[in-house]
Design a protein around this motif. Structure first.
Motif, PDB file in Angstrom:
ATOM      1  N   MET A 242       0.064   2.782  13.013  1.00  0.00           N
ATOM      2  CA  MET A 242       0.028   3.381  11.681  1.00  0.00           C
ATOM      3  C   MET A 242       0.724   2.480  10.666  1.00  0.00           C
ATOM      4  O   MET A 242       0.254   2.311   9.540  1.00  0.00           O
ATOM      5  CB  MET A 242       0.672   4.769  11.713  1.00  0.00           C
ATOM      6  CG  MET A 242      -0.103   5.784  12.553  1.00  0.00           C
ATOM      7  SD  MET A 242       0.756   7.363  12.737  1.00  0.00           S
ATOM      8  CE  MET A 242       0.589   8.027  11.077  1.00  0.00           C
ATOM      9  N   VAL A 243       1.848   1.900  11.071  1.00  0.00           N
ATOM     10  CA  VAL A 243       2.567   0.993  10.172  1.00  0.00           C
ATOM     11  C   VAL A 243       1.735  -0.257   9.904  1.00  0.00           C
ATOM     12  O   VAL A 243       1.655  -0.741   8.767  1.00  0.00           O
ATOM     13  CB  VAL A 243       3.939   0.623  10.779  1.00  0.00           C
ATOM     14  CG1 VAL A 243       4.605  -0.468   9.950  1.00  0.00           C
ATOM     15  CG2 VAL A 243       4.837   1.857  10.849  1.00  0.00           C
ATOM     16  N   ASP A 244       1.102  -0.767  10.929  1.00  0.00           N
ATOM     17  CA  ASP A 244       0.312  -1.998  10.776  1.00  0.00           C
ATOM     18  C   ASP A 244      -0.967  -1.775   9.962  1.00  0.00           C
ATOM     19  O   ASP A 244      -1.326  -2.607   9.122  1.00  0.00           O
ATOM     20  CB  ASP A 244      -0.075  -2.558  12.155  1.00  0.00           C
ATOM     21  CG  ASP A 244       1.110  -3.151  12.886  1.00  0.00           C
ATOM     22  OD1 ASP A 244       2.123  -3.448  12.228  1.00  0.00           O
ATOM     23  OD2 ASP A 244       1.033  -3.299  14.128  1.00  0.00           O
ATOM     24  N   GLU A 245      -1.640  -0.653  10.188  1.00  0.00           N
ATOM     25  CA  GLU A 245      -2.964  -0.455   9.612  1.00  0.00           C
ATOM     26  C   GLU A 245      -2.995   0.460   8.388  1.00  0.00           C
ATOM     27  O   GLU A 245      -3.716   0.179   7.423  1.00  0.00           O
ATOM     28  CB  GLU A 245      -3.911   0.110  10.686  1.00  0.00           C
ATOM     29  CG  GLU A 245      -4.069  -0.806  11.891  1.00  0.00           C
ATOM     30  CD  GLU A 245      -4.946  -0.212  12.976  1.00  0.00           C
ATOM     31  OE1 GLU A 245      -5.862   0.574  12.633  1.00  0.00           O
ATOM     32  OE2 GLU A 245      -4.732  -0.519  14.164  1.00  0.00           O
ATOM     33  N   ILE A 246      -2.223   1.541   8.408  1.00  0.00           N
ATOM     34  CA  ILE A 246      -2.290   2.515   7.303  1.00  0.00           C
ATOM     35  C   ILE A 246      -1.313   2.179   6.191  1.00  0.00           C
ATOM     36  O   ILE A 246      -1.628   2.336   5.008  1.00  0.00           O
ATOM     37  CB  ILE A 246      -2.034   3.947   7.819  1.00  0.00           C
ATOM     38  CG1 ILE A 246      -3.079   4.329   8.868  1.00  0.00           C
ATOM     39  CG2 ILE A 246      -2.077   4.943   6.664  1.00  0.00           C
ATOM     40  CD1 ILE A 246      -2.877   5.710   9.459  1.00  0.00           C
ATOM     41  N   LEU A 247      -0.101   1.721   6.553  1.00  0.00           N
ATOM     42  CA  LEU A 247       0.925   1.470   5.541  1.00  0.00           C
ATOM     43  C   LEU A 247       0.457   0.544   4.419  1.00  0.00           C
ATOM     44  O   LEU A 247       0.661   0.860   3.238  1.00  0.00           O
ATOM     45  CB  LEU A 247       2.197   0.927   6.201  1.00  0.00           C
ATOM     46  CG  LEU A 247       3.357   0.615   5.249  1.00  0.00           C
ATOM     47  CD1 LEU A 247       3.781   1.856   4.477  1.00  0.00           C
ATOM     48  CD2 LEU A 247       4.538   0.024   6.034  1.00  0.00           C
ATOM     49  N   PRO A 248      -0.174  -0.603   4.711  1.00  0.00           N
ATOM     50  CA  PRO A 248      -0.606  -1.471   3.605  1.00  0.00           C
ATOM     51  C   PRO A 248      -1.595  -0.790   2.654  1.00  0.00           C
ATOM     52  O   PRO A 248      -1.541  -1.004   1.440  1.00  0.00           O
ATOM     53  CB  PRO A 248      -1.275  -2.653   4.326  1.00  0.00           C
ATOM     54  CG  PRO A 248      -0.671  -2.664   5.684  1.00  0.00           C
ATOM     55  CD  PRO A 248      -0.460  -1.223   6.024  1.00  0.00           C
ATOM     56  N   VAL A 249      -2.457   0.054   3.195  1.00  0.00           N
ATOM     57  CA  VAL A 249      -3.430   0.758   2.352  1.00  0.00           C
ATOM     58  C   VAL A 249      -2.725   1.803   1.490  1.00  0.00           C
ATOM     59  O   VAL A 249      -3.026   1.959   0.300  1.00  0.00           O
ATOM     60  CB  VAL A 249      -4.516   1.418   3.223  1.00  0.00           C
ATOM     61  CG1 VAL A 249      -5.545   2.136   2.352  1.00  0.00           C
ATOM     62  CG2 VAL A 249      -5.214   0.381   4.092  1.00  0.00           C
ATOM     63  N   LEU A 250      -1.774   2.513   2.082  1.00  0.00           N
ATOM     64  CA  LEU A 250      -1.000   3.492   1.312  1.00  0.00           C
ATOM     65  C   LEU A 250      -0.191   2.811   0.210  1.00  0.00           C
ATOM     66  O   LEU A 250      -0.126   3.305  -0.924  1.00  0.00           O
ATOM     67  CB  LEU A 250      -0.050   4.257   2.236  1.00  0.00           C
ATOM     68  CG  LEU A 250      -0.598   5.458   3.005  1.00  0.00           C
ATOM     69  CD1 LEU A 250       0.479   6.036   3.916  1.00  0.00           C
ATOM     70  CD2 LEU A 250      -1.123   6.526   2.056  1.00  0.00           C
ATOM     71  N   GLU A 251       0.432   1.698   0.532  1.00  0.00           N
ATOM     72  CA  GLU A 251       1.239   0.993  -0.465  1.00  0.00           C
ATOM     73  C   GLU A 251       0.364   0.490  -1.607  1.00  0.00           C
ATOM     74  O   GLU A 251       0.775   0.544  -2.775  1.00  0.00           O
ATOM     75  CB  GLU A 251       1.980  -0.164   0.200  1.00  0.00           C
ATOM     76  CG  GLU A 251       3.100   0.288   1.123  1.00  0.00           C
ATOM     77  CD  GLU A 251       3.783  -0.864   1.840  1.00  0.00           C
ATOM     78  OE1 GLU A 251       4.988  -0.743   2.151  1.00  0.00           O
ATOM     79  OE2 GLU A 251       3.108  -1.888   2.108  1.00  0.00           O
ATOM     80  N   SER A 252      -0.827   0.014  -1.287  1.00  0.00           N
ATOM     81  CA  SER A 252      -1.760  -0.418  -2.335  1.00  0.00           C
ATOM     82  C   SER A 252      -2.148   0.755  -3.219  1.00  0.00           C
ATOM     83  O   SER A 252      -2.176   0.651  -4.458  1.00  0.00           O
ATOM     84  CB  SER A 252      -3.001  -1.043  -1.698  1.00  0.00           C
ATOM     85  OG  SER A 252      -3.963  -1.373  -2.680  1.00  0.00           O
ATOM     86  N   GLY A 253      -2.434   1.893  -2.600  1.00  0.00           N
ATOM     87  CA  GLY A 253      -2.762   3.089  -3.368  1.00  0.00           C
ATOM     88  C   GLY A 253      -1.613   3.557  -4.244  1.00  0.00           C
ATOM     89  O   GLY A 253      -1.813   3.976  -5.382  1.00  0.00           O
ATOM     90  N   ALA A 254      -0.391   3.463  -3.703  1.00  0.00           N
ATOM     91  CA  ALA A 254       0.786   3.873  -4.468  1.00  0.00           C
ATOM     92  C   ALA A 254       0.989   2.978  -5.679  1.00  0.00           C
ATOM     93  O   ALA A 254       1.344   3.453  -6.768  1.00  0.00           O
ATOM     94  CB  ALA A 254       2.016   3.847  -3.573  1.00  0.00           C
ATOM     95  N   ARG A 255       0.775   1.675  -5.517  1.00  0.00           N
ATOM     96  CA  ARG A 255       0.910   0.750  -6.656  1.00  0.00           C
ATOM     97  C   ARG A 255      -0.130   1.061  -7.728  1.00  0.00           C
ATOM     98  O   ARG A 255       0.167   1.023  -8.927  1.00  0.00           O
ATOM     99  CB  ARG A 255       0.792  -0.701  -6.163  1.00  0.00           C
ATOM    100  CG  ARG A 255       1.990  -1.202  -5.399  1.00  0.00           C
ATOM    101  CD  ARG A 255       1.930  -2.724  -5.224  1.00  0.00           C
ATOM    102  NE  ARG A 255       0.777  -3.135  -4.394  1.00  0.00           N
ATOM    103  CZ  ARG A 255       0.811  -3.250  -3.085  1.00  0.00           C
ATOM    104  NH1 ARG A 255       1.921  -2.982  -2.419  1.00  0.00           N
ATOM    105  NH2 ARG A 255      -0.269  -3.668  -2.416  1.00  0.00           N
ATOM    106  N   THR A 256      -1.338   1.352  -7.294  1.00  0.00           N
ATOM    107  CA  THR A 256      -2.401   1.669  -8.257  1.00  0.00           C
ATOM    108  C   THR A 256      -2.071   2.937  -9.015  1.00  0.00           C
ATOM    109  O   THR A 256      -2.203   2.990 -10.248  1.00  0.00           O
ATOM    110  CB  THR A 256      -3.755   1.831  -7.533  1.00  0.00           C
ATOM    111  OG1 THR A 256      -4.068   0.620  -6.837  1.00  0.00           O
ATOM    112  CG2 THR A 256      -4.870   2.144  -8.517  1.00  0.00           C
ATOM    113  N   LEU A 257      -1.645   3.967  -8.295  1.00  0.00           N
ATOM    114  CA  LEU A 257      -1.307   5.241  -8.949  1.00  0.00           C
ATOM    115  C   LEU A 257      -0.105   5.052  -9.868  1.00  0.00           C
ATOM    116  O   LEU A 257      -0.076   5.614 -10.978  1.00  0.00           O
ATOM    117  CB  LEU A 257      -1.035   6.307  -7.897  1.00  0.00           C
ATOM    118  CG  LEU A 257      -0.746   7.724  -8.421  1.00  0.00           C
ATOM    119  CD1 LEU A 257      -1.882   8.221  -9.304  1.00  0.00           C
ATOM    120  CD2 LEU A 257      -0.507   8.673  -7.254  1.00  0.00           C
TER     121      LEU A 257
END
Length: 261
Positions: A242-257
């Motif tokens: 989850m840290v390897d695969e989901i975290l980068p996508v979540l962080e990208s989404g958080a930056r966009t929001l």
């Protein structure tokens, strides 16, 4: 800014405050994902009302169409959603976040959620379209305890240790699964770890078979706005995956929001 004590004084002395309305809302809030059917005695215990008083409030809700009554148990009806619709339909945050939630959900083939802190609980206010079910108990409007959820830990991690200790002293700590951390000092250490990592992963602490990962969303003034989270079935991903695969996508989404709120 008013402290909680000052607000309580205003509530107790303000002649415009309607105590009966407060009690009616408390009766509605007595229902949750774990307690969908309640008796007047159940509601009395959860709200502090007398059994007769709880029954009158419940019968009023039933007469107005907000509850069903089968002779023993009361259950809220879909009409209750009207009370939250005005907020959700007009809240710009949920509207701004929805495309981002859909992007995360599509990329990960999992459900992404937007959460806010509501008292001692986390509230789910936005969800991506479901591609597969991670947990039948989580949906828009669901409230979960903050101390044992990924969203809760990132939503509270910006508080000082003293503030988190104060929160934990007032929180009802329950053993939801054999993995739930109930020692308050150990929970505080988890908050500190989340603060250091700037994300949180929960491994079956709230529900067996459910793992979650969450990141905070901070605005341009470095103020906490909300959290983004993804939950998966434990058979599909390990916490490390989850840290390897989901975290980068979540962080990208958080930056966009964060760039648009």
């Amino acid at each position: 800014m008013n402290t909680g004590e000052e607000q309580e004084d205003v509530r107790d002395t303000d002649r415009d405050f309607i105590g009966a309305f407060e009690k009616g809302l408390a009766v509605i809030e007595a229902f949750n994902a774990s307690d969908v059917a309640l008796t007047p005695a159940d509601v009395a215990v959860k709200t502090g009302l007398t059994r007769a008083g709880a029954r009158r409030y419940l019968l009023t809700l039933a007469k107005l169409g907000y509850a069903d009554f089968d002779g023993k148990f009361f259950r809220l009806t879909p009409r209750i959603l009207r009370l939250g619709y005005a907020y959700l339909s007009g809240a710009s945050l949920t509207k701004l976040a929805q495309p981002i939630l859909e992007m995360i959900g599509e990329r990960m083939n999992e459900v992404a959620s937007l959460t806010l802190l509501d008292g001692n609980d986390v509230m789910f206010v936005g969800r991506s379209s479901a591609t597969r079910i991670a947990s039948v108990s989580i949906g828009i409007g669901t409230r979960l305890p903050a101390y044992c959820t990924a969203s809760g830990r990132v939503l509270l991690m910006h508080r000082t240790d003293a503030q988190i200790r104060q929160y934990l002293e007032g929180a009802e700590i329950q053993q939801y699964t054999e993995k739930t951390i109930t020692d308050r000092e150990q929970i505080l250490a988890q908050f500190q770890q989340s603060r250091s990592d700037r994300y949180s992963v929960i491994d079956e602490e709230y529900e067996i078979g459910l793992r979650s990962i969450a990141v905070p969303v901070l605005n341009a003034r470095n103020q906490l706005v909300c959290a983004l989270t993804v939950s998966v079935h434990s058979s599909r991903m390990t916490p490390a995956q989850m840290v390897d695969e989901i975290l980068p996508v979540l962080e990208s989404g958080a930056r966009t929001l964060a760039s648009i709120v």
